[in-house]
Design an enzyme around this catalytic site. Structure first.
Site, PDB file in Angstrom:
ATOM      1  N   ASP A 186       7.274 -48.678  14.205  1.00 46.93           N
ATOM      2  CA  ASP A 186       6.894 -49.876  13.460  1.00 46.93           C
ATOM      3  C   ASP A 186       8.007 -50.258  12.487  1.00 46.93           C
ATOM      4  O   ASP A 186       8.864 -49.428  12.150  1.00 46.93           O
ATOM      5  CB  ASP A 186       5.576 -49.608  12.707  1.00 46.93           C
ATOM      6  CG  ASP A 186       4.797 -50.884  12.432  1.00 46.93           C
ATOM      7  OD1 ASP A 186       5.387 -51.984  12.495  1.00 46.93           O
ATOM      8  OD2 ASP A 186       3.589 -50.785  12.140  1.00 46.93           O
ATOM      9  N   LYS A 241      16.866 -53.470   4.572  1.00 44.87           N
ATOM     10  CA  LYS A 241      15.550 -52.977   4.115  1.00 44.87           C
ATOM     11  C   LYS A 241      15.644 -51.667   3.323  1.00 44.87           C
ATOM     12  O   LYS A 241      14.687 -51.252   2.688  1.00 44.87           O
ATOM     13  CB  LYS A 241      14.620 -52.748   5.324  1.00 44.87           C
ATOM     14  CG  LYS A 241      14.477 -53.934   6.274  1.00 44.87           C
ATOM     15  CD  LYS A 241      13.652 -55.024   5.656  1.00 44.87           C
ATOM     16  CE  LYS A 241      13.386 -56.192   6.589  1.00 44.87           C
ATOM     17  NZ  LYS A 241      12.602 -55.926   7.757  1.00 44.87           N
ATOM     18  N   THR A 290       4.238 -54.052  14.502  1.00 50.35           N
ATOM     19  CA  THR A 290       4.279 -55.515  14.440  1.00 50.35           C
ATOM     20  C   THR A 290       5.577 -55.957  13.758  1.00 50.35           C
ATOM     21  O   THR A 290       6.083 -55.241  12.895  1.00 50.35           O
ATOM     22  CB  THR A 290       3.057 -56.004  13.639  1.00 50.35           C
ATOM     23  OG1 THR A 290       1.888 -55.619  14.348  1.00 50.35           O
ATOM     24  CG2 THR A 290       3.051 -57.518  13.456  1.00 50.35           C
ATOM     25  N   GLU A 323      -1.755 -51.373  11.104  1.00 49.76           N
ATOM     26  CA  GLU A 323      -0.518 -50.585  11.183  1.00 49.76           C
ATOM     27  C   GLU A 323      -0.717 -49.212  10.540  1.00 49.76           C
ATOM     28  O   GLU A 323      -0.239 -48.199  11.053  1.00 49.76           O
ATOM     29  CB  GLU A 323       0.626 -51.326  10.487  1.00 49.76           C
ATOM     30  CG  GLU A 323       1.099 -52.553  11.256  1.00 49.76           C
ATOM     31  CD  GLU A 323       2.170 -53.343  10.521  1.00 49.76           C
ATOM     32  OE1 GLU A 323       3.057 -53.892  11.188  1.00 49.76           O
ATOM     33  OE2 GLU A 323       2.124 -53.426   9.280  1.00 49.76           O
ATOM     34  N   SER A 333       9.503 -58.434  13.919  1.00 49.12           N
ATOM     35  CA  SER A 333      10.617 -58.791  14.793  1.00 49.12           C
ATOM     36  C   SER A 333      11.452 -57.579  15.211  1.00 49.12           C
ATOM     37  O   SER A 333      12.038 -57.586  16.299  1.00 49.12           O
ATOM     38  CB  SER A 333      11.504 -59.820  14.088  1.00 49.12           C
ATOM     39  OG  SER A 333      11.944 -59.331  12.842  1.00 49.12           O
ATOM     40  N   THR A 334      11.522 -56.542  14.393  1.00 48.26           N
ATOM     41  CA  THR A 334      12.310 -55.353  14.768  1.00 48.26           C
ATOM     42  C   THR A 334      11.569 -54.551  15.834  1.00 48.26           C
ATOM     43  O   THR A 334      12.152 -54.154  16.852  1.00 48.26           O
ATOM     44  CB  THR A 334      12.592 -54.474  13.520  1.00 48.26           C
ATOM     45  OG1 THR A 334      12.972 -55.325  12.439  1.00 48.26           O
ATOM     46  CG2 THR A 334      13.689 -53.473  13.800  1.00 48.26           C
ATOM     47  N   GLY A 347       3.938 -59.073   7.809  1.00 54.25           N
ATOM     48  CA  GLY A 347       3.268 -59.833   8.860  1.00 54.25           C
ATOM     49  C   GLY A 347       1.750 -59.764   8.744  1.00 54.25           C
ATOM     50  O   GLY A 347       1.035 -60.109   9.695  1.00 54.25           O
TER      51      GLY A 347
HETATM   52  C1  5RP Z   1       4.047 -56.461   9.618  1.00 54.38           C
HETATM   53  C2  5RP Z   1       5.051 -55.509   9.104  1.00 54.38           C
HETATM   54  C3  5RP Z   1       6.427 -55.592   9.687  1.00 54.38           C
HETATM   55  O1  5RP Z   1       6.688 -54.409  10.360  1.00 54.38           O
HETATM   56  C4  5RP Z   1       7.411 -55.815   8.571  1.00 54.38           C
HETATM   57  O2  5RP Z   1       7.064 -57.023   7.919  1.00 54.38           O
HETATM   58  C5  5RP Z   1       8.854 -55.899   9.097  1.00 54.38           C
HETATM   59  O3  5RP Z   1       9.009 -57.016   9.903  1.00 54.38           O
HETATM   60  P1  5RP Z   1      10.405 -57.391  10.574  1.00 54.38           P
HETATM   61  O4  5RP Z   1      10.742 -56.293  11.531  1.00 54.38           O
HETATM   62  O5  5RP Z   1      10.129 -58.702  11.267  1.00 54.38           O
HETATM   63  O6  5RP Z   1      11.434 -57.532   9.494  1.00 54.38           O
HETATM   64  O7  5RP Z   1       4.811 -54.680   8.258  1.00 54.38           O
HETATM   65  O8  5RP Z   1       2.859 -56.388   8.889  1.00 54.38           O
END
Ligand code: 5RP
Length: 227
Positions: free
Chosen positions: A85, A124, A30, A106, A32-33, A100
Site C-alpha cells: 500500500d 513522502k 489504494t 487499508e 497511484s503508487t 484517498g
Molecule cells: C489512500 C492512501 C494512499 O495510499 C496514499 O494517499 C498515497 O497515495 P499515492 O500513492 O497516490 O501518493 O492512503 O487512502
C-alpha cells in the site's frame, strides 16, 4: 537496482510487486503508487502466477479486475501473506495514510497481513510526521469529533469533494475530516488517543510498517526493513 522509466512511484510499486509469490493472498492498497504494483501483479498473473487479492477500496477492486487479478475477501482469507500500500508521509516506520479516503479498509487489510509493505516516492519520506491525519467519521458525530480532536490539539477540516458538491463520502459511507496536529512528536500516543474518540471509525496513523520501498528520481529503489 536500476529501473526504467524513472517515475519514482512506478519503480517503487513495480519492484515491491516482485515480493509476491505463487499462491499468496495479497492486500491490494489504494492510490497511484500501489496502482503500479497492482498492474505489475496483473502482468505476472498473465504469465501464470496464481494469487488472490483483497482490495482496500473500489479503486483497487476495479483496477485488480481490469488487470486480471482474482479477488477474495477477508471472510474467506482472514490472514493475508502480504499487503502492499502507499502512504502520504513516512517517518521511522510510521505512516500517515488516507489521502484517498481509504484508510479504514487499508488499516483492516494491513492489520490482517503477515507483512505490511509501504511503497512511496522519496517526497513522502520525512524525519518527523507533520501531514494532516485523515479521520473517517460517522456523519452524525461530526461536531463531537471536532471537539474531541480540538482537545487533543488538532484542527479539523471536513474534506470536500472534487467533481462532487459537498463532503467526500468514504467507501463506507462516512465523512473524512483532515486533522492538523502540526509536527507529531509521539505518533504512538496520538494513535491511542484518537482511537479513543467517540465517532471516529478509524484514523490514518499506521504503526505496523514492516518494509518501505522508496522510489527515487534516478530510477533506484531504496528498501528499508524493520529489524
Ligand atoms: C489512500 C492512501 C494512499 O495510499 C496514499 O494517499 C498515497 O497515495 P499515492 O500513492 O497516490 O501518493 O492512503 O487512502
Amino acid at each position: 537496482m536500476k529501473n526504467s522509466p524513472n517515475n519514482p512511484k512506478e519503480v517503487a510499486g513495480r519492484q515491491a510487486a516482485r515480493l509476491v509469490k505463487d499462491n499468496m493472498v495479497i492486500g491490494l492498497g489504494t492510490g497511484s503508487t500501489t496502482a503500479y504494483a497492482i498492474k505489475e501483479m496483473g502482468r505476472l498473473v498473465a504469465e501464470g502466477l496464481h494469487i488472490l487479492g483483497v482490495p482496500t477500496s473500489y479503486q483497487s477492486a476495479f483496477l485488480a479486475t481490469e488487470n486480471g487479478i482474482p479477488l477474495t475477501t477477508l471472510d474467506e482469507h482472514p490472514v493475508l501473506d502480504i499487503d502492499i500500500d502507499g502512504a502520504d508521509q513516512v517517518a521511522n516506520f510510521v505512516a500517515i495514510k488516507g489521502g484517498g479516503a481509504a484508510h479504514t479498509r487499508e488499516k483492516i487489510v494491513a492489520m490482517s497481513a503477515k507483512k505490511f509493505v509501504v511503497v512511496a516516492d522519496e517526497s513522502k519520506m520525512s524525519n518527523a510526521l507533520s501531514h494532516v491525519v485523515p479521520l473517517e467519521v460517522i456523519p452524525f458525530a461530526r461536531k463531537l469529533v471536532e471537539k474531541e480532536v480540538a482537545q487533543l490539539g488538532g484542527k479539523t477540516e471536513v474534506r470536500m469533494g472534487i467533481s462532487k458538491d459537498g463532503p467526500v463520502i468514504s467507501d463506507n459511507g462516512n465523512f473524512i475530516l483532515d486533522a492538523d496536529f502540526g509536527e507529531i512528536h509521539d505518533p504512538a500516543s496520538l494513535d491511542v488517543a484518537i482511537s479513543q474518540c467517540t465517532g471516529i471509525v478509524e484514523h490514518g496513523i499506521f504503526m505496523n510498517l514492516d518494509v518501505v520501498y522508496i522510489g527515487k528520481k534516478d530510477g533506484t529503489v531504496e528498501i528499508f526493513e524493520k529489524s
